[in-house]
Design an enzyme around this catalytic site. Structure first.
Site: not given
Ligand SMILES: *Cc1c(COP(=O)(O)O)cnc(C)c1O
Length: 415
Positions: A190, A218, A249
């Site tokens: 990320s 991502h 996301k």
């Molecule tokens: C955003 C993210 C999460 C968390 O996701 P949520 O559903 O918001 O808890 C977990 N792992 C990665 C790699 C992320 O980028």
């Protein structure tokens, strides 16, 4: 009433330290729905300002898509608002299982289990599958939620240097005698937007008899020719044993996550993963919305194609203008400024220009690697990107950083 003056002062001092270190996080209130154009109240109490959002994880622009909203309304009408239960008591509707099967089909896996979030999926999956006879070997830059999940698991833990295949191989040799060896990585990282070398990692897992875990939060929905994720991009669909991902996301952006993969592994999570057993079911409203997201994605690749085109435009525009960006192909485009104060100043100037893009600095990224992390969306039209690029150039000129090398920027601003 045991909240004594001493304890109160203790916390006040800690908060002051956070402020003094310049890392105090302040929220900005958005008064509109999530989209390319948003209305923001910042600082708190000030007049609303219309800005272009360049930092949401809304990669496919589906967070406020009319079809998703409509489907969510229908879900609300037909299945209600909340389930007031965990899945295994009385919290599973037909649509929860339907969504699990849609995710399985989309990712090309054997089965899927929903979690309240991907954070929860990562918190539960390792403990459900491994014990002290096993080993987890993770990339050093994996997401915080994976680190927390590994902490909850009694298996031994080791790491390999970020995307360093030789180092991973050494670790696989070192731990060859463990019962289960699980290699753990993010699909897309990320902070830098770089992709894991999943083809090479999968080959190493084959050679050393290890399982492969990928968090594709991502990537799901847009990386790869048809948006299945990093495994599609790297040509290893069917070879990843465990995929975790989020619906928070690209896939509508509401909430929820899952573990998808080998049938028995998913079944073990259904029996043992604690966030699945002890936290509430995803709301039917959200499930209905995500189901519609998959309808949209399986109907056409138009949105991921547009995202790719937007990303190319944005990367080229910034590079041509003389900014230093982290190269790559993902829609995460970090603009490197190295100095934390400079990153904060640029973010503030951009905001005044109507561009919402946040500075990242230590401890979120390593010291001396401060940056503005921009994220491109299929919800951006060319005019958004052109406007944003013009603003970046004006602000870059003001700070005299255009065309400068990393050394020049550090010489001018320090680290
Ligand atoms: C955003 C993210 C999460 C968390 O996701 P949520 O559903 O918001 O808890 C977990 N792992 C990665 C790699 C992320 O980028």
């Amino acid at each position: 009433m045991s909240y004594s003056e001493t304890i109160k002062t203790h916390y006040q001092n800690q908060l002051k330290d956070i402020r003094d270190a310049g890392i105090y996080k302040e929220e900005r209130f958005i008064h509109s729905s999530q989209a390319a154009d948003i209305e923001v109240e910042f600082p708190t109490g000030s007049q609303l300002k219309k800005v272009i959002n360049m930092c949401a994880n809304n990669y496919l622009g589906l967070s406020s898509h009319p079809d998703v909203i409509k489907a969510a309304h229908e879900g609300l009408d037909t299945r209600g608002y909340g389930m007031s239960s965990v899945r295994f008591i009385c919290g599973t509707q037909d649509i929860h299982r339907e969504l699990e099967m849609r995710v399985t089909e989309f990712l090309g896996t054997e089965d899927t289990i929903l979690f309240p979030s991907c954070m929860d999926a990562n918190a539960g999956v390792f403990e459900a599958l491994l014990t002290s006879e096993d080993i987890m070997i993770s990339d050093r830059l994996v997401h915080a939620s994976i680190i927390d999940g590994m902490r909850l698991c009694s298996a031994e833990h080791d790491t390999f240097k970020h995307s360093d295949m030789e180092h991973l191989e050494q670790k696989l040799q070192l731990h060859q005698n463990k019962r289960i060896k699980l290699v753990i990585t993010d699909g897309v990282f990320s902070m830098d937007g770089d992709l894991a070398k999943l083809d090479e990692i999968a080959a190493l897992c084959d050679r050393y008899d290890a399982l492969l875990f990928v968090d594709d939060s991502h990537a799901s929905g847009f990386i790869g020719k048809t948006g299945r994720g990093t495994h599609e991009h790297c040509g290893v669909m069917g070879k990843v044993d465990i995929i975790t991902t989020t619906f928070g996301k690209a896939l509508g952006g509401a909430s929820g996550g899952c573990v998808s993969g080998r049938k028995e592994i998913v079944e073990m999570c259904r029996q043992k993963a604690r966030p699945y057993l002890f936290s509430n079911t995803i709301s039917p409203v959200v499930v209905a919305g995500v189901l519609e997201v998959f309808n949209i994605l399986q109907g056409s690749t138009e949105r991921r194609d547009k995202l790719e085109k937007n990303t190319l435009f944005w990367r080229k525009g910034l590079t041509d203008a003389g900014f230093i960006i982290k190269s790559g192909e993902s829609p995460i485009v970090p603009v490197m400024l190295f100095n934390a104060a400079l990153a904060q100043a640029v973010s503030k100037d951009l905001y005044n220009e109507g561009i919402y893009a946040i500075g990242f600095f230590f401890p979120v990224v390593p010291n001396g690697q401060a940056r503005i992390r921009t994220q491109i969306s299929a919800g951006h039209e060319m005019e958004h990107l052109e406007k944003a690029l013009e603003a970046f150039i004006r602000v870059g000129k003001k700070h005299k950083i255009l065309g400068l090398s990393k050394q020049d920027i550090i010489a001018r601003y320090g680290l």
